[in-house]
Design an enzyme around this catalytic site. Structure first.
Site, mmCIF file in Angstrom:
data_model
loop_
_atom_site.group_PDB
_atom_site.id
_atom_site.type_symbol
_atom_site.label_atom_id
_atom_site.label_comp_id
_atom_site.label_asym_id
_atom_site.label_seq_id
_atom_site.Cartn_x
_atom_site.Cartn_y
_atom_site.Cartn_z
ATOM 1 N N ARG A 43 -7.548 -1.217 -9.136
ATOM 2 C CA ARG A 43 -7.845 -1.697 -8.030
ATOM 3 C C ARG A 43 -9.196 -2.169 -8.140
ATOM 4 N NH1 ARG A 43 -4.794 1.390 -4.028
ATOM 5 N NH2 ARG A 43 -5.538 -0.041 -2.396
ATOM 6 N N ARG A 47 -11.074 -4.714 -1.785
ATOM 7 C CA ARG A 47 -11.996 -4.337 -0.686
ATOM 8 C C ARG A 47 -13.497 -4.272 -1.079
ATOM 9 N NH1 ARG A 47 -9.381 0.300 2.415
ATOM 10 N NH2 ARG A 47 -8.771 0.567 0.105
ATOM 11 N N ARG A 56 -9.889 -13.091 2.135
ATOM 12 C CA ARG A 56 -8.775 -12.378 2.793
ATOM 13 C C ARG A 56 -8.834 -12.509 4.260
ATOM 14 N NH1 ARG A 56 -5.568 -10.104 4.001
ATOM 15 N NH2 ARG A 56 -5.446 -7.967 3.900
ATOM 16 N N ASP A 92 1.246 -4.896 -4.353
ATOM 17 C CA ASP A 92 1.316 -3.531 -3.966
ATOM 18 C C ASP A 92 2.394 -2.730 -4.359
ATOM 19 O OD1 ASP A 92 -0.333 -1.289 -2.198
ATOM 20 O OD2 ASP A 92 1.576 -1.195 -1.489
ATOM 21 N N TYR A 167 6.556 7.885 0.122
ATOM 22 C CA TYR A 167 6.207 7.050 1.348
ATOM 23 C C TYR A 167 7.407 6.774 2.228
ATOM 24 C CZ TYR A 167 1.498 5.740 -0.567
ATOM 25 O OH TYR A 167 0.297 5.989 -1.001
HETATM 26 O O1 CP3 Z 1 -4.334 3.765 -5.881
HETATM 27 C C1 CP3 Z 1 -3.391 4.108 -6.648
HETATM 28 O O2 CP3 Z 1 -3.044 5.146 -6.806
HETATM 29 C C2 CP3 Z 1 -2.778 2.893 -7.160
HETATM 30 C C3 CP3 Z 1 -1.197 2.607 -6.816
HETATM 31 C C4 CP3 Z 1 -1.146 2.259 -5.332
HETATM 32 C C5 CP3 Z 1 -1.046 0.941 -4.919
HETATM 33 N N1 CP3 Z 1 -0.916 0.791 -3.722
HETATM 34 C C6 CP3 Z 1 -1.283 -0.337 -5.865
HETATM 35 C C7 CP3 Z 1 -2.407 -1.233 -5.518
HETATM 36 C C8 CP3 Z 1 -0.737 3.109 -4.445
HETATM 37 C C9 CP3 Z 1 -0.426 4.519 -4.179
HETATM 38 C C10 CP3 Z 1 -0.570 2.072 -3.219
HETATM 39 C C11 CP3 Z 1 -0.100 2.477 -1.774
HETATM 40 C C12 CP3 Z 1 -1.269 2.087 -0.756
HETATM 41 N N2 CP3 Z 1 -1.151 0.681 -0.465
HETATM 42 C C13 CP3 Z 1 -2.230 2.622 -0.258
HETATM 43 C C14 CP3 Z 1 -2.631 4.106 -0.695
HETATM 44 C C15 CP3 Z 1 -2.324 4.680 0.477
HETATM 45 C C16 CP3 Z 1 -2.501 6.326 0.503
HETATM 46 O O3 CP3 Z 1 -1.253 7.134 0.414
HETATM 47 O O4 CP3 Z 1 -3.697 7.058 0.366
HETATM 48 C C17 CP3 Z 1 -2.931 1.629 0.539
HETATM 49 C C18 CP3 Z 1 -4.237 1.821 1.341
HETATM 50 C C19 CP3 Z 1 -2.315 0.351 0.470
HETATM 51 C C20 CP3 Z 1 -2.569 -0.703 1.036
HETATM 52 C C21 CP3 Z 1 -3.318 -1.862 0.153
HETATM 53 N N3 CP3 Z 1 -3.028 -2.070 -1.082
HETATM 54 C C22 CP3 Z 1 -4.541 -2.458 0.397
HETATM 55 C C23 CP3 Z 1 -5.308 -2.289 1.823
HETATM 56 C C24 CP3 Z 1 -4.490 -3.248 -0.605
HETATM 57 C C25 CP3 Z 1 -5.760 -4.499 -0.968
HETATM 58 C C26 CP3 Z 1 -7.064 -3.839 -1.915
HETATM 59 C C27 CP3 Z 1 -8.014 -2.759 -1.419
HETATM 60 O O5 CP3 Z 1 -8.883 -2.720 -1.981
HETATM 61 O O6 CP3 Z 1 -7.208 -1.833 -1.202
HETATM 62 C C28 CP3 Z 1 -3.809 -3.158 -1.667
HETATM 63 C C29 CP3 Z 1 -3.638 -3.778 -3.111
HETATM 64 C C30 CP3 Z 1 -3.028 -2.655 -4.213
HETATM 65 N N4 CP3 Z 1 -2.430 -1.777 -4.210
HETATM 66 C C31 CP3 Z 1 -3.460 -3.432 -5.529
HETATM 67 C C32 CP3 Z 1 -2.591 -2.243 -6.425
HETATM 68 C C33 CP3 Z 1 -2.775 -2.158 -7.948
HETATM 69 C C34 CP3 Z 1 -4.247 -4.462 -6.036
HETATM 70 C C35 CP3 Z 1 -5.454 -4.311 -6.170
HETATM 71 C C36 CP3 Z 1 -5.862 -4.287 -7.587
HETATM 72 O O7 CP3 Z 1 -5.351 -3.331 -8.354
HETATM 73 O O8 CP3 Z 1 -6.912 -4.529 -7.842
#
Ligand code: CP3
Length: 361
Positions: A43, A47, A56, A92, A167
């Site tokens: 990640r 953000r 964004r 994602d 999920y």
């Molecule tokens: O954190 C992890 O375990 C990584 C695996 C994962 C991702 N998405 C990869 C990801 C998981 C479990 C998710 C589901 C997800 N998607 C969540 C977690 C929810 C929970 O159950 O706690 C969330 C909040 C999202 C939505 C999401 N995904 C947002 C708002 C963003 C934008 C960037 C940010 O800072 O949150 C993402 C991007 C994202 N999801 C990335 C990856 C690998 C790309 C960012 C990066 O890796 O640099």
């Protein structure tokens, strides 16, 4: 001056695959001695970066992912800022199931949610085969755009079938995975069919990212640590093994990661990945005992300590490097993703500290 150097370092055209394959990150994946310990952060885009928040603005993250120019820009932002050794695609884990029409969205501040959770065999109809060229052409395009601008490896990724299933079944993030476990035990046949579909979807997605130029892939089975070893063996292992068999045919290294997987590390090391992700709960020397000496490890700084004063962070980083004891297969990372409130300057210092570290220091 600094920005000019970074521009020339990261924006040169035409990096050959041999140059990439000799990068510290890919060498460490193969357990060959790299020039320095490679480092990147799960990640790392997102953000915590002001430049991310600037591009964004409002709008769904799924729309941002469907815009290859924007997604490539977000992927490159942490590379410019930190000088990390690998980029991770901005996307994602739910993108493929969203794209095949399951009916799942990302709710700001919550994560993936569905109003209509997976309950019975009729829901399998909502999980059709993924054709990446048709269903996720924007992911392929983003990978190509990134690769054309990077001189370090790009990591593609997918969510692990258990984590995605959780999920779909729970309808959103969960603490207990009660409905998921109910389905596993109540209707193992349906669980198997669900895992078959998700495995197929994730495999196609990973192969399409590799074909577009990803140098490595990571399977984020983030929540699989909720399972006991026997649950893991029965309900997850065979499917992920099948996925890794297909993906490893490409020759591209596979990283396998989950949170709280201390008790599963031995099993995970047998599934078929090249690199095992370790969270902060298991010291890296102990993880090496559980995984064995032949695979690389990735990890494992506790992301929560990044808010602590620098001397404590420095001590924790050096502790990990020393516990690794010069094993060539080590990719420095956090034990889980960067949290949104982390100060980017702290991550910059961590990168410098890791890249400048030499064994015996
Ligand atoms: O954190 C992890 O375990 C990584 C695996 C994962 C991702 N998405 C990869 C990801 C998981 C479990 C998710 C589901 C997800 N998607 C969540 C977690 C929810 C929970 O159950 O706690 C969330 C909040 C999202 C939505 C999401 N995904 C947002 C708002 C963003 C934008 C960037 C940010 O800072 O949150 C993402 C991007 C994202 N999801 C990335 C990856 C690998 C790309 C960012 C990066 O890796 O640099």
């Amino acid at each position: 001056m600094k920005s000019i150097l970074l521009v020339s370092r990261y924006y040169c055209d035409g990096v050959t695959s041999i140059e990439l394959s000799n990068s510290p990150f890919l060498k460490a994946c193969r357990c060959e001695p790299p020039e320095h310990v490679p480092v990147w952060f799960m990640r790392q885009a997102g953000r915590s970066l002001p430049e991310y928040r600037a591009v964004r603005k409002e709008g769904s993250i799924l729309d941002a992912i469907k815009d290859p120019t924007l997604s490539a820009e977000i992927t490159l932002q942490p590379i410019r800022r930190y000088g990390v050794d690998a980029a991770i695609l901005f996307s994602d884990i739910i993108v493929p199931v969203h794209a095949v029409g399951f009916g799942i969205d990302i709710k700001p501040g919550v994560g993936p949610v569905t109003k209509d959770p997976f309950r019975s065999a009729s829901d399998l109809k909502r999980l059709n085969h993924l054709d990446p060229d048709v269903d996720t052409p924007y992911v392929i395009e983003t990978v190509k755009l990134c690769v054309s601008q990077l001189d370090i490896p790009l990591i593609g990724f997918a969510g692990g079938p258990f984590t995605i299933a959780s999920y779909l079944i729970e309808g959103g993030p969960s603490r207990t995975y009660q409905e998921t476990k109910r389905l596993m035990f109540e209707d193992p046949e349906l669980w198997g069919q669900l895992m078959d579909r998700l495995t197929g979807i994730c495999t196609s997605s990973l192969l399409s990212q590799i074909e577009a130029g990803a140098s490595a892939v990571q399977l984020f089975d983030s929540w699989v640590g909720a399972l006991s070893p026997s649950q893991y063996v029965r309900f997850v292992f065979p499917w992920v093994q099948k996925m890794f068999e297909e993906v490893s045919g490409t020759g591209v290294p596979i990283i396998h990661f989950g949170v709280a997987t201390g008790e599963l590390l031995g099993l995970m090391s047998e599934v078929g990945a090249d690199v095992i992700g370790v969270d902060w709960r298991v010291p890296i020397d102990e993880a090496r005992v559980r995984v064995g000496n032949k695979k690389a490890l990735q990890g494992n700084l506790d992301p929560a300590i990044l808010a602590a004063p620098w001397p404590s962070i420095e001590e924790e980083v050096l502790k990990i490097l020393k516990l690794n004891d010069g094993h060539p297969g080590h990719i420095f990372n956090l034990g889980h993703g960067v949290t949104p409130n982390v100060n980017p300057e702290v991550l910059e210092r961590v990168v410098q500290l890791v890249q400048q570290y030499r064994v015996g220091q």
